[in-house]
Scaffold this motif. Structure first.
Motif, PDB file in Angstrom:
ATOM      1  N   LEU A  43      -9.744 -14.542  11.194  1.00 19.17           N
ATOM      2  CA  LEU A  43     -10.412 -14.532   9.897  1.00 19.17           C
ATOM      3  C   LEU A  43     -11.865 -14.958  10.004  1.00 19.17           C
ATOM      4  O   LEU A  43     -12.722 -14.482   9.249  1.00 19.17           O
ATOM      5  CB  LEU A  43      -9.658 -15.430   8.915  1.00 19.17           C
ATOM      6  N   LEU A  44     -12.172 -15.849  10.928  1.00 17.53           N
ATOM      7  CA  LEU A  44     -13.563 -16.233  11.131  1.00 17.53           C
ATOM      8  C   LEU A  44     -14.377 -15.071  11.693  1.00 17.53           C
ATOM      9  O   LEU A  44     -15.546 -14.893  11.350  1.00 17.53           O
ATOM     10  CB  LEU A  44     -13.650 -17.449  12.069  1.00 17.53           C
ATOM     11  N   GLU A  45     -13.746 -14.276  12.525  1.00 19.98           N
ATOM     12  CA  GLU A  45     -14.430 -13.126  13.110  1.00 19.98           C
ATOM     13  C   GLU A  45     -14.500 -11.942  12.148  1.00 19.98           C
ATOM     14  O   GLU A  45     -15.395 -11.102  12.240  1.00 19.98           O
ATOM     15  CB  GLU A  45     -13.715 -12.694  14.393  1.00 19.98           C
ATOM     16  N   ASN A  46     -13.545 -11.874  11.233  1.00 26.23           N
ATOM     17  CA  ASN A  46     -13.452 -10.719  10.319  1.00 26.23           C
ATOM     18  C   ASN A  46     -13.258 -11.168   8.873  1.00 26.23           C
ATOM     19  O   ASN A  46     -12.254 -10.826   8.234  1.00 26.23           O
ATOM     20  CB  ASN A  46     -12.284  -9.817  10.731  1.00 26.23           C
ATOM     21  N   PRO A  47     -14.183 -11.958   8.302  1.00 27.29           N
ATOM     22  CA  PRO A  47     -13.979 -12.486   6.943  1.00 27.29           C
ATOM     23  C   PRO A  47     -13.902 -11.402   5.879  1.00 27.29           C
ATOM     24  O   PRO A  47     -13.295 -11.599   4.820  1.00 27.29           O
ATOM     25  CB  PRO A  47     -15.197 -13.385   6.736  1.00 27.29           C
ATOM     26  N   GLU A  48     -14.498 -10.231   6.166  1.00 27.84           N
ATOM     27  CA  GLU A  48     -14.476  -9.157   5.174  1.00 27.84           C
ATOM     28  C   GLU A  48     -13.061  -8.640   4.922  1.00 27.84           C
ATOM     29  O   GLU A  48     -12.773  -8.054   3.863  1.00 27.84           O
ATOM     30  CB  GLU A  48     -15.374  -8.003   5.617  1.00 27.84           C
ATOM     31  N   VAL A  49     -12.161  -8.880   5.870  1.00 28.07           N
ATOM     32  CA  VAL A  49     -10.791  -8.408   5.714  1.00 28.07           C
ATOM     33  C   VAL A  49     -10.119  -9.069   4.513  1.00 28.07           C
ATOM     34  O   VAL A  49      -9.303  -8.454   3.822  1.00 28.07           O
ATOM     35  CB  VAL A  49      -9.982  -8.677   7.002  1.00 28.07           C
ATOM     36  N   ILE A  50     -10.471 -10.326   4.266  1.00 26.65           N
ATOM     37  CA  ILE A  50      -9.851 -11.041   3.148  1.00 26.65           C
ATOM     38  C   ILE A  50     -10.164 -10.344   1.835  1.00 26.65           C
ATOM     39  O   ILE A  50      -9.273 -10.068   1.021  1.00 26.65           O
ATOM     40  CB  ILE A  50     -10.328 -12.504   3.108  1.00 26.65           C
ATOM     41  N   MET A  51     -11.456 -10.018   1.608  1.00 28.35           N
ATOM     42  CA  MET A  51     -11.826  -9.391   0.341  1.00 28.35           C
ATOM     43  C   MET A  51     -11.261  -7.983   0.233  1.00 28.35           C
ATOM     44  O   MET A  51     -10.902  -7.529  -0.851  1.00 28.35           O
ATOM     45  CB  MET A  51     -13.352  -9.373   0.203  1.00 28.35           C
ATOM     46  N   GLU A  52     -11.171  -7.287   1.385  1.00 29.64           N
ATOM     47  CA  GLU A  52     -10.555  -5.961   1.355  1.00 29.64           C
ATOM     48  C   GLU A  52      -9.089  -6.057   0.944  1.00 29.64           C
ATOM     49  O   GLU A  52      -8.590  -5.255   0.155  1.00 29.64           O
ATOM     50  CB  GLU A  52     -10.669  -5.313   2.735  1.00 29.64           C
ATOM     51  N   ALA A  53      -8.411  -7.062   1.492  1.00 29.83           N
ATOM     52  CA  ALA A  53      -7.000  -7.244   1.147  1.00 29.83           C
ATOM     53  C   ALA A  53      -6.831  -7.656  -0.305  1.00 29.83           C
ATOM     54  O   ALA A  53      -5.892  -7.226  -0.980  1.00 29.83           O
ATOM     55  CB  ALA A  53      -6.374  -8.291   2.071  1.00 29.83           C
ATOM     56  N   VAL A  54      -7.747  -8.513  -0.808  1.00 24.61           N
ATOM     57  CA  VAL A  54      -7.713  -8.899  -2.215  1.00 24.61           C
ATOM     58  C   VAL A  54      -7.862  -7.668  -3.103  1.00 24.61           C
ATOM     59  O   VAL A  54      -7.145  -7.505  -4.105  1.00 24.61           O
ATOM     60  CB  VAL A  54      -8.816  -9.924  -2.528  1.00 24.61           C
ATOM     61  N   ALA A  55      -8.785  -6.768  -2.753  1.00 26.59           N
ATOM     62  CA  ALA A  55      -8.998  -5.560  -3.555  1.00 26.59           C
ATOM     63  C   ALA A  55      -7.738  -4.700  -3.587  1.00 26.59           C
ATOM     64  O   ALA A  55      -7.345  -4.189  -4.644  1.00 26.59           O
ATOM     65  CB  ALA A  55     -10.172  -4.767  -2.995  1.00 26.59           C
ATOM     66  N   VAL A  56      -7.089  -4.558  -2.421  1.00 28.93           N
ATOM     67  CA  VAL A  56      -5.847  -3.781  -2.364  1.00 28.93           C
ATOM     68  C   VAL A  56      -4.769  -4.438  -3.218  1.00 28.93           C
ATOM     69  O   VAL A  56      -4.050  -3.779  -3.983  1.00 28.93           O
ATOM     70  CB  VAL A  56      -5.373  -3.636  -0.909  1.00 28.93           C
ATOM     71  N   LEU A  57      -4.659  -5.754  -3.095  1.00 30.69           N
ATOM     72  CA  LEU A  57      -3.650  -6.489  -3.867  1.00 30.69           C
ATOM     73  C   LEU A  57      -3.881  -6.332  -5.366  1.00 30.69           C
ATOM     74  O   LEU A  57      -2.939  -6.073  -6.128  1.00 30.69           O
ATOM     75  CB  LEU A  57      -3.682  -7.966  -3.478  1.00 30.69           C
ATOM     76  N   GLU A  58      -5.123  -6.464  -5.804  1.00 34.82           N
ATOM     77  CA  GLU A  58      -5.435  -6.355  -7.237  1.00 34.82           C
ATOM     78  C   GLU A  58      -5.169  -4.950  -7.752  1.00 34.82           C
ATOM     79  O   GLU A  58      -4.699  -4.774  -8.885  1.00 34.82           O
ATOM     80  CB  GLU A  58      -6.872  -6.780  -7.484  1.00 34.82           C
ATOM     81  N   GLU A  59      -5.457  -3.934  -6.933  1.00 35.29           N
ATOM     82  CA  GLU A  59      -5.154  -2.559  -7.335  1.00 35.29           C
ATOM     83  C   GLU A  59      -3.654  -2.365  -7.528  1.00 35.29           C
ATOM     84  O   GLU A  59      -3.216  -1.725  -8.485  1.00 35.29           O
ATOM     85  CB  GLU A  59      -5.674  -1.584  -6.283  1.00 35.29           C
ATOM     86  N   ARG A  60      -2.886  -2.918  -6.605  1.00 34.19           N
ATOM     87  CA  ARG A  60      -1.432  -2.786  -6.715  1.00 34.19           C
ATOM     88  C   ARG A  60      -0.897  -3.531  -7.929  1.00 34.19           C
ATOM     89  O   ARG A  60       0.002  -3.046  -8.628  1.00 34.19           O
ATOM     90  CB  ARG A  60      -0.775  -3.316  -5.439  1.00 34.19           C
ATOM     91  N   GLN A  61      -1.448  -4.718  -8.190  1.00 34.22           N
ATOM     92  CA  GLN A  61      -1.011  -5.484  -9.357  1.00 34.22           C
ATOM     93  C   GLN A  61      -1.369  -4.759 -10.649  1.00 34.22           C
ATOM     94  O   GLN A  61      -0.572  -4.731 -11.596  1.00 34.22           O
ATOM     95  CB  GLN A  61      -1.640  -6.876  -9.327  1.00 34.22           C
ATOM     96  N   ALA A  62      -2.582  -4.166 -10.697  1.00 40.06           N
ATOM     97  CA  ALA A  62      -3.001  -3.429 -11.892  1.00 40.06           C
ATOM     98  C   ALA A  62      -2.111  -2.217 -12.124  1.00 40.06           C
ATOM     99  O   ALA A  62      -1.726  -1.918 -13.265  1.00 40.06           O
ATOM    100  CB  ALA A  62      -4.458  -3.000 -11.758  1.00 40.06           C
ATOM    101  N   ALA A  63      -1.769  -1.516 -11.031  1.00 41.09           N
ATOM    102  CA  ALA A  63      -0.895  -0.349 -11.164  1.00 41.09           C
ATOM    103  C   ALA A  63       0.493  -0.757 -11.646  1.00 41.09           C
ATOM    104  O   ALA A  63       1.095  -0.081 -12.498  1.00 41.09           O
ATOM    105  CB  ALA A  63      -0.798   0.378  -9.822  1.00 41.09           C
ATOM    106  N   ALA A  64       0.987  -1.876 -11.129  1.00 42.59           N
ATOM    107  CA  ALA A  64       2.301  -2.360 -11.564  1.00 42.59           C
ATOM    108  C   ALA A  64       2.279  -2.764 -13.031  1.00 42.59           C
ATOM    109  O   ALA A  64       3.218  -2.476 -13.786  1.00 42.59           O
ATOM    110  CB  ALA A  64       2.730  -3.539 -10.697  1.00 42.59           C
TER     111      ALA A  64
END
Length: 249
Positions: A43-64
């Protein structure tokens, strides 16, 4: 947001590491410590992954949530669109029905009133229903009782006139001010005031509150457009876009 980040971190980590590394129950303390170190390093090497995963999670929650809302509307369609007591305006034969749960003391409802008017002017094929949903105190309830009593006694045209007057009214809502509203619009106030506390009026408000609870509506304005829930204030242009999307489905 913190919970979303935590979930997203787990999601990001699970995607980044081998499947066998995720069997935490089979790890000893040394392996578990190494696993935690891998998570931190990744995560220290790839911090952008967290926000990408958050975006995916929020999209799935919105669709649900959207699908849950569609199911709620479908299971309560009769009470939403054909309750037999709510005022119906716009184009009664429109191909889309818009339902608003509103409160006369709600500032955003007053803003929405203008936007809905513009929407109905721009799109002449929308059927519009008003659900009296007083939730902001005694004056809200008194105003709704007065509007509903007017509707029951004098019909659709009288209700529309009273509704429009009350949504724009800035003073205290009481018997004296309501009497002046009725007289200004050409209606004898005593009969309306007498009918405000009737069982018929109380039952309509109770039905609207029960329906709102079924739909998980707790604030105003809240809308149902066709099979979609629109939770909160929206400008006319945005509602027009949603109507166009519904028509192309």
């Amino acid at each position: 947001m913190i919970r979303s980040l935590w979930i997203a971190t787990a999601l990001a980590t699970s995607l980044a590491l081998p499947a066998q590394a995720l069997d935490l129950e089979q790890m000893d303390d040394t392996e578990r410590a190494a696993f935690h170190a891998e998570i931190r390093a990744y995560l220290l090497e790839n911090p952008e992954v967290i926000m990408e995963a958050v975006a995916v999670l929020e999209e799935r929650q919105a669709a649900a949530q959207a699908q849950d809302d569609v199911d709620l509307v479908k299971s309560n369609a009769g009470a939403i669109f054909e309750d037999g007591h709510s005022w119906v305006g716009g184009n009664p034969e429109g191909d889309i029905t818009l339902v608003e749960f509103m409160d006369y003391r709600c500032g955003y409802c007053r803003r929405a009133f203008v936007e809905v008017h513009d929407l109905l002017e721009k799109d002449g094929n929308i059927r519009f229903i008003v659900k009296e949903f007083p939730i902001l105190g005694e004056e809200s309830t008194v105003a709704s009782r007065f509007a509903i009593a007017t509707h029951l006694l004098h019909g659709d045209e009288a209700y529309k006139a009273v509704h429009d007057a009350l949504i724009a009214f800035n003073g205290a809502i009481n018997e004296a001010t309501l009497s002046r509203v009725a007289e200004t619009l050409g209606y004898e106030p005593d009969g309306i005031l007498d009918h405000m506390e009737s069982e018929e009026v109380s039952d309509i408000i109770s039905q609207n509150h029960a329906l709102a609870q079924q739909l998980s509506i707790s604030g105003t304005p809240s809308f149902v457009m066709a099979n979609q829930m629109l939770r909160g204030y929206l400008p006319a242009d945005e509602m027009l876009k949603i109507a166009d999307e519904i028509r192309t489905q």
